[in-house]
Each structure stands twice: as structure tokens, then as C-alpha cells.
Design a protein around this motif. Structure first.
Motif, PDB file in Angstrom:
ATOM      1  N   LEU A 216      -4.269  -4.038  -0.411  1.00  0.00           N
ATOM      2  CA  LEU A 216      -5.581  -4.009   0.240  1.00  0.00           C
ATOM      3  C   LEU A 216      -6.228  -5.388   0.260  1.00  0.00           C
ATOM      4  CD1 LEU A 216      -7.018  -0.644  -1.129  1.00  0.00           C
ATOM      5  CD2 LEU A 216      -6.362  -1.161   1.228  1.00  0.00           C
TER       6      LEU A 216
ATOM      7  N   ILE B 130       0.841  -1.202   0.000  1.00  0.00           N
ATOM      8  CA  ILE B 130       0.000   0.000   0.000  1.00  0.00           C
ATOM      9  C   ILE B 130       0.875   1.250   0.000  1.00  0.00           C
ATOM     10  CG2 ILE B 130      -1.668   1.320   1.360  1.00  0.00           C
ATOM     11  CD1 ILE B 130      -2.815  -1.447   2.249  1.00  0.00           C
TER      12      ILE B 130
ATOM     13  N   ALA C 206      -0.860  -1.149  -4.455  1.00  0.00           N
ATOM     14  CA  ALA C 206      -1.730  -0.759  -3.346  1.00  0.00           C
ATOM     15  C   ALA C 206      -3.017  -1.588  -3.345  1.00  0.00           C
ATOM     16  CB  ALA C 206      -2.048   0.728  -3.414  1.00  0.00           C
ATOM     17  N   VAL C 207      -3.556  -1.867  -4.513  1.00  0.00           N
ATOM     18  CA  VAL C 207      -4.766  -2.690  -4.614  1.00  0.00           C
ATOM     19  C   VAL C 207      -4.459  -4.119  -4.150  1.00  0.00           C
ATOM     20  CG1 VAL C 207      -6.450  -3.685  -6.220  1.00  0.00           C
ATOM     21  CG2 VAL C 207      -5.809  -1.283  -6.418  1.00  0.00           C
TER      22      VAL C 207
ATOM     23  N   LEU D  90      -4.332  -7.494   2.739  1.00  0.00           N
ATOM     24  CA  LEU D  90      -4.657  -7.057   4.093  1.00  0.00           C
ATOM     25  C   LEU D  90      -6.007  -7.622   4.539  1.00  0.00           C
ATOM     26  CD1 LEU D  90      -3.512  -5.297   6.366  1.00  0.00           C
ATOM     27  CD2 LEU D  90      -4.782  -3.381   5.409  1.00  0.00           C
ATOM     28  N   SER D  91      -6.942  -7.717   3.586  1.00  0.00           N
ATOM     29  CA  SER D  91      -8.246  -8.294   3.936  1.00  0.00           C
ATOM     30  C   SER D  91      -8.147  -9.801   4.206  1.00  0.00           C
ATOM     31  CB  SER D  91      -9.266  -8.019   2.827  1.00  0.00           C
ATOM     32  OG  SER D  91      -8.984  -8.789   1.683  1.00  0.00           O
TER      33      SER D  91
END
Length: 126
Positions: A45, A16, A41-42, A48-49
Motif C-alpha cells: 500500500l 498486497i 500488504a502494508v 502503491l501510494s
């Protein structure tokens, strides 16, 4: 920080930050909004989820995180070699690719060792 979910979280935050840094620097230098700079960054994310699923030992989410990380490492390696051959220099973009590759390899190593330990634990229970 030896647990796979912690390493995944760290790598996701690194992605990110690197994606945001690349996007902002491109805008500052050229005044251009290059949205492809946000690809790391996508990925970050999404990874991270997946952190809670990895922490809860959900093997499907863990394997998806591994495949996604491997995909990102391969894409970055291809783009790095393409950039090095074309420019013969180590610029900002190439350094970001190197960070993505190094972090991805470390993350994949941690996930592999985690899955191996998880299989051993399940085999002992049987």
C-alpha cells in the motif's frame, strides 16, 4: 512494462495480494488471525501510494521507494533463511518470501536504471 512506476505499481499489487493470501490461508488453515502476515500488504500500500511520485520523477519519493523495497527484500531474505534452516522445507510461507525477494530485486533493478537514466537526462540539460 519497462517504466519504473509501472514496475513499482506491479510489485505493490503483488505485495498486497501475497500479504492478503498469507493472512487468509493462515485463517483458513488454523483459524488464527495472524496480522503479521499483512506486513507485505502494508508495504504494498505504501509503495502503491509512491507510484505517482515516481511517475512525476520526484526523486525523494523514488529514493524512499527504493529504500523501502530494499528493506523489505532484506527482511524477507532473513526470514526465508530462518524458515529454511528451522523447517528444511519449502512451504507456503517460504514461497511467499521468494516471490517478495524476486519481485523486490526486479523492482530495485528498474529503479536503479531509472535513476541512472534520470541523471543522464539532467546532465545533458546542463
Amino acid at each position: 512494462m519497462d517504466k519504473a512506476h509501472n514496475i513499482n505499481k506491479f510489485y505493490a499489487l503483488l505485495l498486497i495480494l501475497l500479504g492478503s493470501f498469507g493472512f487468509i490461508m493462515r485463517y483458513v488453515e488454523l483459524g488464527d488471525m495472524q496480522f503479521t502476515a499483512l506486513i507485505p500488504a502494508v508495504f504494498g500500500l505504501i509503495l502503491l501510494s509512491f507510484t505517482n511520485g515516481i511517475k512525476n520523477e520526484n526523486s525523494v519519493i523514488g529514493h524512499l521507494a527504493g529504500v523501502l523495497t530494499l528493506l523489505l527484500v532484506v527482511m524477507s531474505a532473513v526470514m526465508l533463511t530462518k524458515g529454511l534452516v528451522a523447517e528444511f522445507s519449502l512451504g507456503r510461507k517460504q514461497i511467499i518470501f521468494l516471490f517478495v525477494i524476486a519481485g523486490g530485486i526486479y523492482s530495485l533493478r528498474a529503479q536503479f536504471l531509472y535513476f541512472k537514466a534520470q541523471r543522464r537526462r539532467k546532465a545533458k540539460l546542463k
